[in-house]
Structure formats: C-alpha cells, structure tokens
Design an enzyme around this catalytic site. Structure first.
Site, mmCIF file in Angstrom:
data_model
loop_
_atom_site.group_PDB
_atom_site.id
_atom_site.type_symbol
_atom_site.label_atom_id
_atom_site.label_comp_id
_atom_site.label_asym_id
_atom_site.label_seq_id
_atom_site.Cartn_x
_atom_site.Cartn_y
_atom_site.Cartn_z
ATOM 1 N N GLU A 159 5.629 2.921 -1.335
ATOM 2 C CA GLU A 159 4.759 2.106 -0.468
ATOM 3 C C GLU A 159 5.132 0.635 -0.532
ATOM 4 O O GLU A 159 5.365 0.096 -1.604
ATOM 5 C CB GLU A 159 3.314 2.305 -0.925
ATOM 6 C CG GLU A 159 2.328 2.306 0.198
ATOM 7 C CD GLU A 159 2.521 3.482 1.157
ATOM 8 O OE1 GLU A 159 3.189 3.290 2.201
ATOM 9 O OE2 GLU A 159 2.015 4.570 0.866
ATOM 10 N N LEU A 206 -3.037 5.853 9.158
ATOM 11 C CA LEU A 206 -2.204 7.036 9.398
ATOM 12 C C LEU A 206 -1.263 6.796 10.584
ATOM 13 O O LEU A 206 -0.776 7.725 11.218
ATOM 14 C CB LEU A 206 -3.078 8.274 9.649
ATOM 15 C CG LEU A 206 -4.004 8.660 8.494
ATOM 16 C CD1 LEU A 206 -4.877 9.855 8.873
ATOM 17 C CD2 LEU A 206 -3.206 8.992 7.227
ATOM 18 N N SER A 247 -1.645 5.235 13.697
ATOM 19 C CA SER A 247 -1.965 5.454 15.110
ATOM 20 C C SER A 247 -1.154 4.514 15.987
ATOM 21 O O SER A 247 -0.793 4.868 17.111
ATOM 22 C CB SER A 247 -3.467 5.305 15.361
ATOM 23 O OG SER A 247 -3.919 4.057 14.915
ATOM 24 N N ASP A 289 7.082 3.954 9.643
ATOM 25 C CA ASP A 289 6.106 4.700 10.442
ATOM 26 C C ASP A 289 6.726 5.218 11.733
ATOM 27 O O ASP A 289 6.554 6.392 12.093
ATOM 28 C CB ASP A 289 4.898 3.815 10.780
ATOM 29 C CG ASP A 289 4.196 3.325 9.534
ATOM 30 O OD1 ASP A 289 4.504 3.833 8.441
ATOM 31 O OD2 ASP A 289 3.346 2.421 9.649
ATOM 32 N N TYR A 328 -0.802 -8.214 5.290
ATOM 33 C CA TYR A 328 0.475 -7.501 5.353
ATOM 34 C C TYR A 328 1.615 -8.506 5.534
ATOM 35 O O TYR A 328 2.603 -8.498 4.790
ATOM 36 C CB TYR A 328 0.457 -6.489 6.511
ATOM 37 C CG TYR A 328 1.674 -5.602 6.544
ATOM 38 C CD1 TYR A 328 1.667 -4.363 5.931
ATOM 39 C CD2 TYR A 328 2.840 -6.011 7.175
ATOM 40 C CE1 TYR A 328 2.790 -3.549 5.946
ATOM 41 C CE2 TYR A 328 3.963 -5.210 7.197
ATOM 42 C CZ TYR A 328 3.927 -3.976 6.586
ATOM 43 O OH TYR A 328 5.045 -3.180 6.588
HETATM 44 C C1 GLA Z 1 2.433 0.067 7.156
HETATM 45 C C2 GLA Z 1 3.731 -0.385 7.817
HETATM 46 C C3 GLA Z 1 4.945 0.321 7.213
HETATM 47 C C4 GLA Z 1 4.936 0.226 5.686
HETATM 48 C C5 GLA Z 1 3.568 0.601 5.123
HETATM 49 C C6 GLA Z 1 3.469 0.343 3.654
HETATM 50 O O1 GLA Z 1 2.197 1.410 7.431
HETATM 51 O O2 GLA Z 1 3.701 -0.131 9.210
HETATM 52 O O3 GLA Z 1 6.129 -0.222 7.753
HETATM 53 O O4 GLA Z 1 5.333 -1.036 5.261
HETATM 54 O O5 GLA Z 1 2.518 -0.119 5.760
HETATM 55 O O6 GLA Z 1 4.368 1.145 2.958
#
Ligand code: GLA
Length: 390
Positions: free
Chosen positions: A32, A123, A125, A170, A220
């Site tokens: 992660e 998740l 979306s 993702d 983030y």
């Molecule tokens: C989000 C981001 C991913 C990744 C995760 C953490 O989902 O879209 O690119 O960085 O967080 O692992």
C-alpha cells in the site's frame, strides 16, 4: 432494487441499445502506498463495479446519466473540457477530453452508468468509471488503443483532470484483473503476473468502515510529496529513480540523509512495505496463509504508525481481527483515511466474524460497518447479454 439497464436506457434516451461494458473495482491484498514509488503491489479485481450502456447520437452532444446519482450533464462536443464541480460525470468527461487531446474524432454519445461499488469506500470506484469509459470509447470509435494505453490514459485523467496524484495500481488492476487471481504488479516496469489466490479454507472479507474519505485527496497528495522529498534526499548518495529501488538493508545504511523525521517515517514504510510484498508473494505461492496474514497485520501497523493514513475506524476492524483466532490477518486497503479494510477469515467462521466485528465496531465508532465476502472477478470488458443489476 433491481435495474435492467437496457430498458432503463430506452426510457431515458428513447432508443434501443445493444452494447454495455463493465469494469470492476479492486482490493489490494498488500503493497500500500508504494505504486507511486515504483513498488510491487498485489491487487485483485472484485465483482462489484461500474456498468455503462452507450450509444452514438447524431446531435453532437454527450449526455451523461447515472442510476446512482441525480446530477446529469448534457454538453456539446467541443474542442476542450475542464473539470466542473465535484460531480461523478467529471470522470467520463476527463476521459473524453484525453481522447480528443490525442486527436481522435469523436461524435455525440448517450451514456447511462450504474455502479455497485460503495462510493468513497476505497474500492476504486473512480478508476472503475474511468477505465470502463475509456474501454467503451475505444471500441465505439475504433481508436486502436491497447489495454495498457487505456490504463495509462485513465491514470493521466485522474492525475491531471481530476487532480489526484495517484499511482497506476487501481487503473491497472481494474483493467487487467482475472477471476480468482491477484496481480503481482511491478509499478516501475509494469511487468505483471496473475497469480492464483488459493485461499484454502479462508475467504477474503471486505469491511467497509462507511466513513467517507473526506480529506483523502489532499492528504494523499501530501504523502506523494513527502515520498518525493525522501527520494531527493537519498539521491544525494544513491543512483535511484524510485524509493522502492532499494531494500530495507540498503535504506538503513543511507537513512541519515533524510533529516525530516516525518519524511523518514514515510520512507521507512514505503521501503519495508515493498519488502513485505515479496515475502507475501512467497507465502501465497507456498500456501502459507498464516504467514501471509502476519504480513497483512504488519502492513496495517506500518500504515497506521509510519504512514499515518489509517484512523480509528480502520484500526477498530484490525484490532478486533487480532482477537479472533479464525482470522489470519487484516489490514486497511487502498488510500486509507476511511474506506475499507480486508481480512482473511476462515470460511466456516465468516458469519460469526461478521457479527462480532460489527458489534465491536459499533461499540468503538458508534455506527455499523458493512461486511462482505468478496469474490475476485475479471477486469474490464464488453458485456454481451442484457444486464440486470441490484
Ligand atoms: C489509491 C491510489 C493508488 C494507490 C493506493 C494506495 O487507491 O489510487 O494509486 O496509491 O491509493 O496504495
């Protein structure tokens, strides 16, 4: 409520349609906050996702409708689009913008979306709606993109059009996912292997904290910057392009270069987490789910203490899991700050787990989580049959 997407489309747009596409969401088993550091990740596509039914129109208008949201948009075909407000249709609009930017000739479209991924649950979306739109446009207009090119385009939309500096995990996972497999993805080279998720007597539980991830985007982007600061400090002595180019032992020899205590914590998480993914891959391949579970707990603790992206809600799920001998491991999944946790739970103890984790969570947090037993599904694709969704 059951929805039958083709008749719903006909009601809205007064015409028949024959094509629909689906893109799943994803969970990440381990690895992660390291995709944007060139690390190894282990996501799986899930069976929840986003459907789109789409047909060309001759009006040079894009009409966006959703069965999940009341807000809708009709916007003429024009040379350029910008994000407006926070509505869901910015994601498909961003995809259209990037197709136009690449020089593709588009025509008006009527689009009806439906998603069964809980919104803001971590998740993916957003990757799901981006990738399903890109995939559908590619087929409708014969643009000739490869799947990997669509993944990269969708990520660019998220980074620039939407403004979240996410990595590629993702979009990659929802495009390339395979039923009953996890993707071992190297986010630097984009090499990947689909590996069996043979969970033996365990099932993968998804526990949605039902806490909306309010600060997620700004926090983030802050973490991404902190990692960039760590990389810059290490580059004074090391010839590396990504934090995950080094292992923990090498990092320990050079960590003195990072003078900011917070940045040091972030880098420690990233590099140790990358090493954990390698161990987790070995454990999974060898069927050692007890070891895999321990690595999940270690990952969570690091995300909580070093990366500081957990919270009392996610922690409550993991705290409870640690007390249940039928749980091999649990951790937050995705960006954090709310969203979902996952747990490896013995199949025959799943119902009890679900009841107990709910009770524990309500006592700690004050409202209920949602608990699902997750199925690992396929990535994006065209659906041939009529679609009834709930
Ligand atoms: C989000 C981001 C991913 C990744 C995760 C953490 O989902 O879209 O690119 O960085 O967080 O692992």
């Amino acid at each position: 409520m059951k929805h039958n997407l083709y008749p719903e489309f006909k009601n809205l747009f007064n015409k028949e349609v024959g094509n629909a596409w689906f893109s799943p969401g994803r969970v990440n088993l381990i690895g992660e906050h390291i995709d944007y550091n060139g690390g190894l990740v282990m996501p799986c596509a899930i069976t929840f996702g986003t459907y789109v039914v789409a047909a060309l129109n001759n009006d040079n208008v894009f009409r966006f409708r959703s069965l999940n949201f009341d807000d809708k948009l009709d916007i003429p075909l024009q040379p350029e689009y910008k994000k407006t407000g926070e509505s869901w249709f910015n994601y498909p609009l961003g995809i259209i913008e990037y197709f136009l930017k690449d020089g593709h000739q588009l025509q008006g479209l009527d689009l009806l979306y439906y998603g069964d991924i809980p919104i803001s649950s971590g998740l993916s979306s957003s990757a799901s709606i981006e990738v399903v739109t890109a995939y559908a446009l590619n087929e409708l207009f014969n643009c000739g993109y490869s799947k990997l090119e669509l993944v990269k385009l969708a990520k660019e939309v998220e980074n620039v059009f939407i403004g979240v500096n996410c990595g590629i995990m993702d979009q990659f996972a929802v495009a390339f996912g395979e039923k009953d497999k996890a993707l071992m993805l190297n986010c630097d080279t984009l090499d990947y292997k689909a590996v069996d998720t043979n969970l033996a007597e365990y099932v993968l539980a998804i526990i949605n904290t039902n806490k909306p991830r309010k600060l997620a985007e700004s926090k983030y982007n802050e973490r991404v910057q902190e990692c960039q600061a760590a990389l810059k400090a290490l580059q004074q002595e090391l010839d590396i392009q990504n934090l995950c180019d080094i292992d923990t032992a090498t990092f320990k020899r050079h960590e003195h270069l990072i003078t900011d205590a917070v940045v040091l914590k972030r880098a420690t998480h990233v590099i140790e987490e990358n090493d954990r993914v390698k161990l987790a891959a070995e454990a999974l391949a060898g069927g050692d789910l007890a070891e895999f579970g321990k690595l999940m707990y270690a990952s969570h603790d690091s995300l909580k203490n070093l990366y500081e992206v957990s919270g009392k809600e996610l922690d409550a799920v993991v705290e409870y899991s640690k007390t249940n001998p039928n749980v091999a491991g649990a951790r937050m999944t995705g960006a954090g700050f709310g969203g979902c946790a996952i747990a490896l739970v013995k199949e025959n103890a799943f119902d009890k787990f679900s009841e107990e984790v709910t009770a524990y969570y309500i006592a700690k947090v004050g409202y209920a989580p949602s608990v699902y037993s997750s199925l690992i599904g396929d990535g994006v694709g065209l659906l041939k049959t009529n679609i009834t969704v709930e």
